[in-house]
Scaffold this active site. Structure first.
Site, short mmCIF file in Angstrom:
data_model
loop_
_atom_site.label_atom_id
_atom_site.label_comp_id
_atom_site.label_asym_id
_atom_site.label_seq_id
_atom_site.Cartn_x
_atom_site.Cartn_y
_atom_site.Cartn_z
N LYS A 81 28.16 48.98 42.37
CA LYS A 81 28.88 49.67 41.31
C LYS A 81 29.59 50.91 41.87
O LYS A 81 29.25 51.42 42.93
CB LYS A 81 27.90 50.15 40.22
N SER A 123 30.95 41.94 37.22
CA SER A 123 31.14 43.26 36.64
C SER A 123 32.07 44.15 37.46
O SER A 123 32.49 45.21 37.00
CB SER A 123 29.80 43.99 36.47
#
Length: 217
Positions: A175, A137
């Site tokens: 993230k 991701s």
């Protein structure tokens, strides 16, 4: 303080921008010029130059990089506000386990017996640990499945930094982190994944990305 790789990239940027009327080279051109195998290495070298105040990227403009200052004696007539040295100092960083760059997983925190070596000038001052990335991701930030990330151990992060985030005291993920309307946004660097918007009391910062390591087999 700059590493040899950072200095090589800085020299290439300065030469290229001067010869192309202010246009910066592409990441592929930088990668080939410096002799790296992936663009993620260039991403981290650029980040290091920006963090040390030598360059800045211009928002909303493609291939736009501005030289802000020069290392001392870099060229006649160019000067810097701080000394620059070629670093050769290495530190040992413990490897603690795995972290998700996709669906969050529980971090596997080992005893830190495994170590990796990094240059202290690349990561700066502080305490650090390494984690192996699982998932894709963050691939558009140059972070691939199987990479090792060097994390600065801190509970504080600046807006937009890549962080190790602990969610609900049980899930850990890597993230971008931003804040909006009193919420914490954990944002992937892959359009196939959705960002997560959480209450601040559900998220704890356990570190920020300092460096990326990749092994080639």
């Amino acid at each position: 303080m700059l590493t040899k790789r950072q200095m090589d990239l800085f020299k290439y940027l300065d030469s290229y921008i001067s010869e192309h009327d202010g246009l910066a080279p592409s990441f592929d051109e930088m990668r080939e010029a410096i002799g790296l195998k992936s663009k993620s290495g260039i991403f981290l070298l650029m980040k290091g130059l920006q963090d040390r105040g030598f360059i800045r990227t211009i928002p909303n403009r493609a291939r736009a990089v501005e030289i802000l200052k020069y290392p001392p004696f870099f060229n006649e007539g160019k000067d810097s506000l701080e000394p620059v040295e070629i670093a050769n100092d290495m530190i040992n960083v413990p490897v603690y386990g795995k972290i998700a760059a996709g669906t969050p997983i529980e971090a596997i925190k080992g005893n830190g017996e495994d170590m990796v070596q990094v240059s202290s000038s690349m990561v700066g001052a502080g305490n650090f640990y390494a984690l192996k990335v699982e998932g894709d991701s963050m691939i558009e930030a140059g972070i691939h499945d199987g990479d090792r990330v060097i994390i600065k151990d801190t509970s504080n992060a600046r807006e937009g930094e890549i962080v190790v985030a602990l969610i609900d005291n049980e899930e850990v993920t890597l993230k971008y982190m931003k804040n909006k309307d009193g919420k914490v946004r954990l944002i992937p660097a892959n359009p196939e994944y959705d960002e997560r918007v959480l209450e601040p009391n559900r998220v704890k910062v356990q570190g920020v990305l300092a460096m990326l390591l990749r092994s080639y087999h």
